[in-house]
Design a protein around this motif. Sequence first.
Motif, short mmCIF file in Angstrom:
data_model
loop_
_atom_site.label_atom_id
_atom_site.label_comp_id
_atom_site.label_asym_id
_atom_site.label_seq_id
_atom_site.Cartn_x
_atom_site.Cartn_y
_atom_site.Cartn_z
N LEU A 105 49.94 35.39 41.78
CA LEU A 105 49.22 36.53 41.19
C LEU A 105 47.71 36.35 41.29
O LEU A 105 46.98 37.27 41.66
CB LEU A 105 49.63 36.71 39.73
N ASP A 106 47.24 35.15 40.95
CA ASP A 106 45.80 34.88 41.06
C ASP A 106 45.35 34.98 42.51
O ASP A 106 44.25 35.49 42.80
CB ASP A 106 45.49 33.48 40.53
N TYR A 107 46.19 34.52 43.43
CA TYR A 107 45.85 34.58 44.86
C TYR A 107 45.72 36.04 45.30
O TYR A 107 44.79 36.40 46.03
CB TYR A 107 46.92 33.87 45.67
N VAL A 108 46.64 36.88 44.84
CA VAL A 108 46.60 38.31 45.19
C VAL A 108 45.33 38.95 44.64
O VAL A 108 44.69 39.77 45.32
CB VAL A 108 47.86 39.02 44.66
N GLN A 109 44.94 38.57 43.43
CA GLN A 109 43.70 39.13 42.86
C GLN A 109 42.50 38.76 43.71
O GLN A 109 41.58 39.58 43.90
CB GLN A 109 43.52 38.63 41.42
N GLN A 110 42.49 37.56 44.25
CA GLN A 110 41.39 37.15 45.13
C GLN A 110 41.40 37.97 46.43
O GLN A 110 40.35 38.35 46.94
CB GLN A 110 41.50 35.66 45.45
N ASP A 138 48.73 47.71 45.91
CA ASP A 138 48.07 48.99 46.20
C ASP A 138 49.09 50.05 46.60
O ASP A 138 48.87 51.24 46.39
CB ASP A 138 47.04 48.80 47.32
N LYS A 179 42.50 41.02 46.76
CA LYS A 179 42.05 42.38 46.43
C LYS A 179 40.52 42.45 46.36
O LYS A 179 39.92 43.46 46.75
CB LYS A 179 42.67 42.82 45.11
N LYS A 180 39.89 41.37 45.88
CA LYS A 180 38.44 41.34 45.82
C LYS A 180 37.81 41.34 47.21
O LYS A 180 36.65 41.70 47.39
CB LYS A 180 37.97 40.10 45.05
N GLU A 207 54.62 42.09 37.10
CA GLU A 207 53.19 41.80 37.20
C GLU A 207 52.70 41.92 38.64
O GLU A 207 51.61 42.45 38.89
CB GLU A 207 52.89 40.40 36.66
N CYS A 250 50.03 44.78 40.67
CA CYS A 250 48.87 44.38 41.47
C CYS A 250 48.83 45.08 42.84
O CYS A 250 47.80 45.08 43.51
CB CYS A 250 48.88 42.87 41.70
#
Length: 263
Positions: free
Chosen positions: A178-183, A231, A185-186, A225, A229
């Motif tokens: 999940l944290d990797y996906v957030q990175q 799109d 997306k940034k 979750e 995340c």
Amino acid sequence: MFLEITSKNNDQLKYLRKLSSKSFRDTEAAFTIEGTKLFLEAVKKQLLFKQVFITKEWLEINVGTVNDYLIALASNGVSVTIVSPAILSSVSSLQKPEGIICILPKIIVPSGTFKRYVLLEDVQDPYNVGTIIRTADAAGFDCVVTSAKTADVYNEKVLRGSMGSVFHLPIYQVESLLDYVQQLKKQSITIIGTSLTGSSIWEREPLNGSFAIVMGNESKGMSHEMSECCDQLLKIPIWGQAESLNVATAAGIIMYDLVRDFK
């Protein structure tokens, strides 16, 4: 030039057996490969070797293909050891061992930014993971990223299922996908999830930039979750009576459909 072991209780063989455990592989930063194809793939990619175990029978059959490689490894300090078929069977994970088992240090994969990612969230069957890696390689994806609960890439079944593709593209295991996906997306990388509630892949909008496709667990699919995340969510229509597709099969269909936008 080649050494020989005649006892099943040899310390080197005990060490080899322990490498079937993920925790021991992690501690030792080493793994094993079996069979001629994986050996040749590893040699072709110029991977480092720690030790090679072979039978005389295997060497006689493959001498024209492998002898120069084995001599080069031995010349560079790699222990090449001859064992009997019975001893090799005692340390092999295969019902019918080919005649070669190698110990390699784990592959150091440098970090990087890519255009096409495959993300595996808790895909637990090793053969599914190996097949997805092989398909990602064939479809021209740049890397595979796995969650901590996904089958270990150095599991012998993953290695065999990938048919050497684990050596062809970067593979990362991360503590939190999940944290990797957030990175990602940034970095403006489109995250595409797979879900029965998604839109049909036959009706999707074309892609025009970097993207990551997420494949979820065999029985549960993606977590809530992770779905939040994404799109966009896609599904493969099922027109027959099957309830679902195998995750590796579904991954192959979706991967090839997505890369059509860039061919």
